[in-house]
Scaffold this active site. Structure first.
Site, mmCIF file in Angstrom:
data_model
loop_
_atom_site.group_PDB
_atom_site.id
_atom_site.type_symbol
_atom_site.label_atom_id
_atom_site.label_comp_id
_atom_site.label_asym_id
_atom_site.label_seq_id
_atom_site.Cartn_x
_atom_site.Cartn_y
_atom_site.Cartn_z
ATOM 1 N N GLU A 40 9.595 8.235 -16.781
ATOM 2 C CA GLU A 40 8.228 8.744 -17.018
ATOM 3 C C GLU A 40 7.768 8.422 -18.432
ATOM 4 O O GLU A 40 6.615 8.031 -18.654
ATOM 5 C CB GLU A 40 8.181 10.249 -16.779
ATOM 6 C CG GLU A 40 8.423 10.629 -15.321
ATOM 7 C CD GLU A 40 8.647 12.126 -15.187
ATOM 8 O OE1 GLU A 40 7.668 12.875 -15.240
ATOM 9 O OE2 GLU A 40 9.807 12.552 -15.037
ATOM 10 N N HIS A 86 0.835 -1.219 0.000
ATOM 11 C CA HIS A 86 0.000 0.000 0.000
ATOM 12 C C HIS A 86 0.863 1.259 0.000
ATOM 13 O O HIS A 86 0.435 2.304 0.477
ATOM 14 C CB HIS A 86 -0.947 0.033 1.208
ATOM 15 C CG HIS A 86 -1.664 -1.255 1.456
ATOM 16 N ND1 HIS A 86 -2.897 -1.544 0.908
ATOM 17 C CD2 HIS A 86 -1.302 -2.366 2.145
ATOM 18 C CE1 HIS A 86 -3.263 -2.757 1.280
ATOM 19 N NE2 HIS A 86 -2.312 -3.286 2.010
ATOM 20 N N LYS A 134 16.021 21.474 -10.638
ATOM 21 C CA LYS A 134 15.343 20.224 -10.969
ATOM 22 C C LYS A 134 16.246 19.221 -11.681
ATOM 23 O O LYS A 134 17.089 19.570 -12.495
ATOM 24 C CB LYS A 134 14.126 20.495 -11.869
ATOM 25 C CG LYS A 134 12.974 21.180 -11.174
ATOM 26 C CD LYS A 134 12.351 20.363 -10.055
ATOM 27 C CE LYS A 134 11.612 19.168 -10.554
ATOM 28 N NZ LYS A 134 10.273 19.479 -11.049
ATOM 29 N N SER A 193 14.963 21.492 -15.767
ATOM 30 C CA SER A 193 13.765 22.275 -16.035
ATOM 31 C C SER A 193 14.192 23.585 -16.682
ATOM 32 O O SER A 193 15.230 24.135 -16.346
ATOM 33 C CB SER A 193 13.038 22.553 -14.716
ATOM 34 O OG SER A 193 12.216 23.688 -14.843
#
Ligand code: ARG
Length: 458
Positions: free
Chosen positions: A287, A153, A280, A274
């Protein structure tokens, strides 16, 4: 090719709408291999002279060379790969070229080409799967005995070795390779000789053609053979399932690479910055691979939906089978390769993992197991430890800060040794059953994978 029956040329829109050569030219070399086997069978049936066969074979080989060199001119007005190659052959060698299509239809031809193509694509994908497995085994080896929390979980559950977590994906990929190989094996049946749908009055030796093309068997129903695309569905399904596994692996990676977890550092070469936020470092590869899984599912559903309402036998709808198959092979192949590279350069942050694994709650179950060994029923032991967890939460301390007196207030079965249970490394050492994450078991499985993957080609 059918001007005998028609008095008008196809409209420009029909041509553009119906052409498949822009994408099915990827079947060119398989189409040529199929034509060579077909021509050899025509010769065997005495429908070609030895010289005609020789000239067809030479013509096809020279076309193959032009295609490989990128010099072949594909013509949209010739609709598809089959008619482009046949027309080029006849231009090149004259009369014998016009005999090649005897006892053959594009329906059995395209089914043969796609099976041949898929056979090669599958072999390439299986070796790309092997490449990713090797890279993950390397990552697991670099994890050494590092312990991290295992999650259910997405809540901390019990300690595991980082290597054990990574090896879970190596197991999944092994099943994926098996599914791909299985799809390829079931596809390895020759449709050629089925004609448009009802075979031909000119009987060719189909077993002979199957041998030429490396098929294990010949199809047993001509109507099935020209309209069956199960093999492509199985291929797309195997790609979709593999993509699902990659997506889960990427999700774990994205979590691990976040500041919140901080377990794994991806190389600068495999992350992006970024344009706005200078700090970043984004895990774009993971992804993208997670995102591309949507395409792999879509391709499977695209073909299943195309097939569902088709009456027997061939229908032009079937032309829609190829782009999903090509796209899944390309997409999955690219994801497997770049992920292998990315994990090859990823580095564990063992300090962060150790800090997270130090959470005493991870080994709370070990206290329950301790009480079970002292003779308490598990349900009762579970309740006792649950009460102690609640007590620690209430006091704002960890389980390790409870005293033996606190423990014994809940159960007299607790002895001094109970405190030693709250140690993740000790807990892991005790998890010795087959498949469990004791360092010994994990090391043995790593060695097993090392050997297995050394003998598999990638
Ligand atoms: N381009 C076609 C396909 O991919 C080849 C078979 C065409 N057959 C036909 N009867 N029009 O399905």
């Amino acid at each position: 090719m059918w001007h005998g029956r028609f008095s008008k040329d196809p409209s420009a829109r029909l041509r553009a709408y119906g052409q498949s050569v822009s994408f099915d030219q990827r079947l060119a070399l398989q189409d040529i291999a199929g034509s060579k086997a077909h021509a050899a069978a025509l010769r065997k049936a005495r429908l070609l002279t030895p010289n005609e066969l020789k000239s067809i074979h030479r013509g096809l080989e020279s076309i193959a060379r032009e295609i490989r060199a990128g010099k072949f001119v594909w013509r949209e007005e010739l609709e598809d790969v089959h008619m482009n190659i046949e027309a080029a052959l006849t231009r090149k060698i004259g009369a014998p070229g016009a005999k090649l299509h005897t006892a053959r239809s594009r329906n059995d031809q395209v089914a043969t080409d796609l099976r041949l193509w898929m056979r090669e694509a599958t072999a390439d994908l299986v070796s790309a799967v092997r490449g990713l497995q090797k890279s993950l085994v390397g990552l697991a080896v670099r994890g050494g005995d590092a312990i991290m929390p295992g999650y259910t979980h997405l809540q901390r559950a019990q300690p595991v070795l980082a290597a054990h977590h990574v090896l879970a994906y190596v197991e999944m990929l092994e099943r994926d390779a098996g599914r791909l190989a299985d799809a390829a094996q079931r596809a390895n049946v020759l449709p050629l000789g089925s004609g448009a749908l009802a075979g031909s009055t000119i009987a060719l030796d189909r077993r002979f053609m199957a041998r030429q093309l490396g098929f294990d068997d010949v199809s047993q129903n001509s109507m099935d053979a020209v309209s069956d695309r199960d093999f492509a569905c199985e291929f797309l399904s195997a790609c979709a399932i593999t993509g699902m596994h990659l997506s889960r692996l990427c999700e774990d990676t994205i979590l691990w690479a976040s500041s919140e977890f901080g377990f794994l550092a991806l190389s600068d070469a495999h992350t992006t910055g970024s344009s706005l936020m200078p700090q970043k470092k984004n895990p774009d590869i993971a992804e993208l691979a997670r995102g591309k899984t949507g395409r792999l599912y879509g391709n499977l559903f695209s073909l299943l939906t195309t097939l569902k309402g088709l009456p027997l036998a061939y229908n032009r709808d079937l032309q829609e089978d190829k782009e999903p198959v090509f796209d899944s092979a390309d997409t999955l192949g690219a994801s497997l390769e770049i992920l292998a590279e990315m994990f090859g350069a990823a580095r564990w942050d063992k300090r962060r993992m150790a800090a997270a694994a130090d959470d005493a709650l991870l080994v709370a179950t070990d206290w329950a197991d301790y009480l079970v060994r002292q003779g308490l029923a598990f349900r009762e032991a579970h309740r006792v430890v649950g009460t102690l967890v609640a007590l620690s939460v209430q006091r704002g301390v960890t389980l390790r800060d409870l005293s033996l007196g606190d423990l014994q207030a809940e159960s007299k079965l607790f002895k001094a040794g109970a405190m030693k249970c709250l140690d993740a490394a000790r807990s892991l050492r005790a998890r010795t059953a087959e498949g469990a994450p004791s360092p010994k078991r994990v090391a043995a499985r790593l060695a097993w994978w090392g050997k297995r993957l050394a003998s598999a080609k990638s």
